[in-house]
Enzyme design. Structure first.
Site, short mmCIF file in Angstrom:
data_model
loop_
_atom_site.label_atom_id
_atom_site.label_comp_id
_atom_site.label_asym_id
_atom_site.label_seq_id
_atom_site.Cartn_x
_atom_site.Cartn_y
_atom_site.Cartn_z
N ASP A 61 0.86 -1.17 0.00
CA ASP A 61 0.00 0.00 0.00
C ASP A 61 0.90 1.24 0.00
O ASP A 61 2.06 1.16 0.42
CB ASP A 61 -0.88 -0.02 1.25
CG ASP A 61 -1.67 1.25 1.43
OD1 ASP A 61 -2.44 1.63 0.54
OD2 ASP A 61 -1.48 1.89 2.49
N ASP B 98 0.03 5.10 0.84
CA ASP B 98 -0.12 6.11 1.89
C ASP B 98 -0.35 5.46 3.25
O ASP B 98 -1.29 4.69 3.43
CB ASP B 98 -1.27 7.05 1.55
CG ASP B 98 -1.09 7.70 0.18
OD1 ASP B 98 0.02 8.19 -0.08
OD2 ASP B 98 -2.04 7.70 -0.62
#
Length: 246
Positions: A13, A15
């Site tokens: 992922d 952020d």
């Protein structure tokens, strides 16, 4: 379920996992990698394990940032951490009914196919439950690295957690499985969350109607080489992981 051989790809992922979360960030100057991110990614590259990013960017659908903004931020991350083998981006909003927005499996499936890897040999590392749920739905394995925005129930439900990104990656490379090491390389320690096969319905029902994401290994694109381009981008004519090529 766990890999019977080596981990071949790790999908992060963006952020809150690779870089500090700046909501709807369109400014490359605000990108700050989390502690240990550079070393973690370097360890994987040194083992010739593919690395990629799977990221929801609903700010595009909300009109808060543009596709160009997303690509500029992604290029900055490549500059700081080294180029990733694949970028898989969902530009849709939560009510758009797409198959790529996590916790749907589309981004994971698309990225795995892009690096010529079966989802079962992939690990998804993220900071919220949607990341690990997307992994399970795709038939991959998930590790949750909680932070301040991770809900306690997400941490409790996660089959695998790590206190930080570097520890998560080291656990893939160094820890033997409970019944001994994998036959020929690093494997995820312990079972992954139960989930349906990549082509089955999501745990809470069928995915919304619409075109399915690209399936891994479609069209014989795998050559054993790292992809020459990164993809997909949220706008500007680049491939959309929600749609099959015409």
């Amino acid at each position: 379920m766990r890999p019977v051989g080596p981990v071949k790809a790790v999908l992060f992922d963006r952020d809150g996992t690779l870089v500090h979360d700046v909501p709807y960030n369109g400014d490359p100057e605000r990108v700050r990698p989390v502690e240990g991110a550079r070393e973690a990614v370097a360890l994987l590259r040194a083992r010739d394990i593919r690395v990629g990013v799977v990221t929801n960017q609903s700010g595009v659908a909300r009109g808060l940032i543009s596709g160009t903004d997303v690509r500029r931020v992604n290029r900055r991350i490549d500059d700081l951490l080294g180029p990733f083998d694949v970028w898989a981006i969902c530009p849709h909003g939560p009510d758009d009914g797409c198959h790529c927005r996590k916790p749907q499996p589309g981004l994971v499936l698309w990225a795995a196919g892009r690096v010529c890897t079966d989802p079962a040999d992939c690990v998804v590392v993220g900071d919220i439950g949607a990341d690990t749920e997307a992994a399970a739905r795709a038939g991959a394995h998930g590790i949750l690295v909680p932070n301040a925005r991770t809900r306690p129930e997400e941490t409790e439900a996660a089959a695998h957690t790590a206190p930080d990104l570097l520890t998560a990656v080291r656990s893939l490379l160094d820890d033997p499985a409970p019944d001994g090491p994998a036959p020929d390389g690093p494997a995820l320690d312990g079972p992954a969350p139960d989930g349906p096969a990549p082509d089955g319905p999501a745990p809470d029902g069928p995915a919304p109607d619409g075109p399915a994401p690209d399936a891994p290994h479609d069209g014989g694109a795998c050559s054993g080489q790292r992809p020459a381009t990164t993809a997909p981008a949220p706008s500007g004519g680049a491939p959309d992981p929600c749609r099959r090529p015409s």
